[in-house]
Design an enzyme around this catalytic site. Structure first.
Site, PDB file in Angstrom:
ATOM      1  CB  VAL A 143     -22.926  -3.766 -10.715  1.00 22.21           C
ATOM      2  CG1 VAL A 143     -24.123  -4.587 -10.250  1.00 22.21           C
ATOM      3  CG2 VAL A 143     -23.182  -3.221 -12.119  1.00 22.21           C
TER       4      VAL A 143
ATOM      5  CE  LYS B 139     -22.751  -6.754 -27.317  1.00 20.59           C
ATOM      6  NZ  LYS B 139     -23.263  -6.579 -25.979  1.00 20.59           N
TER       7      LYS B 139
ATOM      8  N   GLY C 132     -17.304  -2.761  -8.004  1.00 25.79           N
ATOM      9  CA  GLY C 132     -17.263  -1.668  -8.981  1.00 25.79           C
ATOM     10  C   GLY C 132     -18.601  -0.966  -9.037  1.00 25.79           C
TER      11      GLY C 132
ATOM     12  N   GLY D 276     -15.994  -8.331  -6.352  1.00 29.32           N
ATOM     13  CA  GLY D 276     -15.961  -7.158  -7.242  1.00 29.32           C
ATOM     14  C   GLY D 276     -16.873  -6.055  -6.740  1.00 29.32           C
TER      15      GLY D 276
HETATM   16  P1  NAD Z   1     -16.676  -2.434 -12.937  1.00 32.20           P
HETATM   17  O1  NAD Z   1     -15.503  -2.518 -13.827  1.00 32.20           O
HETATM   18  O2  NAD Z   1     -17.135  -1.103 -12.452  1.00 32.20           O
HETATM   19  O3  NAD Z   1     -16.433  -3.331 -11.619  1.00 32.20           O
HETATM   20  C1  NAD Z   1     -15.778  -4.556 -11.626  1.00 32.20           C
HETATM   21  C2  NAD Z   1     -14.997  -4.645 -10.334  1.00 32.20           C
HETATM   22  O4  NAD Z   1     -14.446  -5.952 -10.234  1.00 32.20           O
HETATM   23  C3  NAD Z   1     -13.823  -3.661 -10.265  1.00 32.20           C
HETATM   24  O5  NAD Z   1     -13.867  -2.942  -9.042  1.00 32.20           O
HETATM   25  C4  NAD Z   1     -12.609  -4.582 -10.367  1.00 32.20           C
HETATM   26  O6  NAD Z   1     -11.481  -4.062  -9.642  1.00 32.20           O
HETATM   27  C5  NAD Z   1     -13.131  -5.845  -9.744  1.00 32.20           C
HETATM   28  N1  NAD Z   1     -12.390  -7.056 -10.088  1.00 32.20           N
HETATM   29  C6  NAD Z   1     -11.814  -7.378 -11.269  1.00 32.20           C
HETATM   30  N2  NAD Z   1     -11.234  -8.596 -11.196  1.00 32.20           N
HETATM   31  C7  NAD Z   1     -11.466  -9.043  -9.927  1.00 32.20           C
HETATM   32  C8  NAD Z   1     -11.132 -10.220  -9.238  1.00 32.20           C
HETATM   33  N3  NAD Z   1     -10.433 -11.197  -9.816  1.00 32.20           N
HETATM   34  N4  NAD Z   1     -11.527 -10.370  -7.958  1.00 32.20           N
HETATM   35  C9  NAD Z   1     -12.234  -9.386  -7.342  1.00 32.20           C
HETATM   36  N5  NAD Z   1     -12.574  -8.220  -7.942  1.00 32.20           N
HETATM   37  C10 NAD Z   1     -12.192  -8.064  -9.220  1.00 32.20           C
HETATM   38  O7  NAD Z   1     -17.858  -3.197 -13.689  1.00 32.20           O
HETATM   39  P2  NAD Z   1     -19.417  -3.135 -13.359  1.00 32.20           P
HETATM   40  O8  NAD Z   1     -20.060  -2.165 -14.269  1.00 32.20           O
HETATM   41  O9  NAD Z   1     -19.620  -3.061 -11.888  1.00 32.20           O
HETATM   42  O10 NAD Z   1     -19.870  -4.592 -13.893  1.00 32.20           O
HETATM   43  C11 NAD Z   1     -19.555  -5.749 -13.149  1.00 32.20           C
HETATM   44  C12 NAD Z   1     -19.962  -6.976 -13.949  1.00 32.20           C
HETATM   45  O11 NAD Z   1     -21.352  -6.931 -14.235  1.00 32.20           O
HETATM   46  C13 NAD Z   1     -19.267  -7.110 -15.307  1.00 32.20           C
HETATM   47  O12 NAD Z   1     -19.075  -8.482 -15.578  1.00 32.20           O
HETATM   48  C14 NAD Z   1     -20.278  -6.532 -16.268  1.00 32.20           C
HETATM   49  O13 NAD Z   1     -20.125  -7.073 -17.580  1.00 32.20           O
HETATM   50  C15 NAD Z   1     -21.576  -6.996 -15.643  1.00 32.20           C
HETATM   51  N6  NAD Z   1     -22.720  -6.161 -15.990  1.00 32.20           N
HETATM   52  C16 NAD Z   1     -22.717  -4.836 -15.713  1.00 32.20           C
HETATM   53  C17 NAD Z   1     -23.806  -4.054 -16.062  1.00 32.20           C
HETATM   54  C18 NAD Z   1     -23.839  -2.571 -15.751  1.00 32.20           C
HETATM   55  O14 NAD Z   1     -24.913  -1.971 -15.837  1.00 32.20           O
HETATM   56  N7  NAD Z   1     -22.735  -1.956 -15.383  1.00 32.20           N
HETATM   57  C19 NAD Z   1     -24.922  -4.635 -16.680  1.00 32.20           C
HETATM   58  C20 NAD Z   1     -24.915  -6.029 -16.927  1.00 32.20           C
HETATM   59  C21 NAD Z   1     -23.801  -6.774 -16.577  1.00 32.20           C
END
Ligand code: NAD
Length: 349
Positions: free
Chosen positions: A188, A80, A186, A184
């Protein structure tokens, strides 16, 4: 405090500090373990209060990547990078070039990718200085659709496969009619919702912004609840897909779902949460096992692979989840501890 005495130092193979006086780069790169292959891990740019905080973060994150790659079955180690600085104010093209040169000093034993505060454009700047930069482009998606370089579709599919396996393990049946609460929506979470809906699950969702929940309500007939209540709803599965720390001393006693399985990183605020979930008989699918789709995607994009091979490795997440849950039940041990042990068996041989 020196690196070797640091509480988070755990046999890291290399920890390097970089300072570039011209661009102002201050960065640390940590390689935890390369037993299975060259290390890969994202670069985080964050305004750490001091270099000790940056060191703590990079040591923990690098180690986490070793476990994640090993349990995903990738011939890859963990590393990292952190850049000390505010990504909104301090980022320059020169800084990214300097970071690329720093990565290149590892001669391929560390491959850098995206994390908080770093964009694809930043990686492209780094890639002008080093070949060891991942995530600058994507050739294919696991389902044959056009790839846009975003690993979220692979992450969401891996989480879906993992949830299916956990539900099968706990109930003996598929997702038809099962209630899944998603925190959430977003990149994913919304894609996961689509997979679950197509598999016949009933969705209950929450987000702090309205666009994702509105889409889920209209497209999948999802029930929308307040973000403060999503962990409490009566459901078969609670899927944290927002930020870390969803399972904490406040939320844990209020969880009624029998399974916790979602995409968010660092779902357990502390190790004892895993022990408490185990005591309460709640199945927790370790976050780094179920959300490995992103790293699997990056690996296949970099290694002359195909969409089919990538899909098959994503589906392997289901088998790994079943293996962990089975061993956890046999040993009456928290799933996180079981997963760590399986990962260690792979990279410490
Ligand atoms: P993102 O930022 O697109 O989505 C996160 C969503 O959560 C947003 O819509 C946000 O408004 C919402 N949110 C934030 N706080 C909240 C709360 N208290 N209650 C309800 N909703 C809330 O992120 P993402 O890319 O979808 O990733 C989501 C999670 O998965 C993160 O923890 C990320 O580290 C993890 N992750 C993502 C990936 C990837 O490929 N994107 C890979 C591994 C892990």
């Amino acid at each position: 405090m020196s690196v070797f005495e640091h509480p988070d130092f755990d046999e890291h193979e290399q920890v390097s500090f970089f300072h570039d006086p011209i661009s102002g780069l201050d960065a640390i790169i940590a390689v935890h373990n390369t037993q299975l292959g060259a290390s890969l891990g994202g670069c985080r740019m964050w305004p750490y209060a001091n270099s000790q905080d940056a060191l703590t973060d990079v040591l923990r994150l690098a180690k986490g990547m070793t476990y994640k790659a090993a349990i995903a079955g990738l011939p890859q180690g963990g590393g990292k990078a952190v850049i000390i600085g505010n990504s909104r104010q301090d980022k320059t093209q020169e800084l990214m070039y300097a970071m690329g040169r720093a990565v290149d000093t590892f001669k391929g034993q560390y491959v850098i990718a995206e994390d908080s505060g770093i964009s694809v454009q930043d990686l492209q700047y780094m890639a002008t200085q080093s070949h060891h930069v991942a995530g600058t482009s994507a050739k294919f998606a696991y389902d044959g659709s056009p790839a846009d370089g975003n690993p979220a579709p692979s992450t969401a599919y891996g989480v879906f496969v993992g949830i299916k396996a956990a539900v099968k393990f706990a109930t003996g049946s598929d997702l038809q009619g099962k209630k899944i609460a998603i925190q959430g929506l977003g990149h994913v979470g919304l894609r996961l919702a689509r997979h679950l809906h197509n598999a016949g699950a009933k969705l209950i969702v929450a987000d702090i912004f309205s666009d994702g929940v509105e889409a889920a309500r209209q497209e999948f007939g999802a029930q929308v609840v307040d973000p403060l209540d999503i962990h409490k709803v009566v459901a078969d599965v609670f899927a944290p897909c927002a930020m870390g720390g969803a399972i904490n001393a406040h939320s844990l006693p209020e969880i009624s779902a029998g399974i916790i399985a979602g995409a968010a990183n660092n779902q357990l605020v502390s190790k004892d949460m895993g022990e408490q979930l185990c005591e309460r008989g709640i199945i927790y699918v370790p976050d780094y096992v179920i959300n490995a789709g992103g790293i699997i995607d990056i690996f296949h994009q970099r290694n002359e692979s195909t969409a089919e091979k990538m899909r098959s490795q994503l589906e392997q997440i289901g088998e790994t989840v079943t293996q962990i849950l089975t061993r956890s039940r046999q040993l009456n041990k928290p799933t996180e501890q079981v997963a760590n042990q399986i990962a260690e068996e792979k990279f410490r041989h």
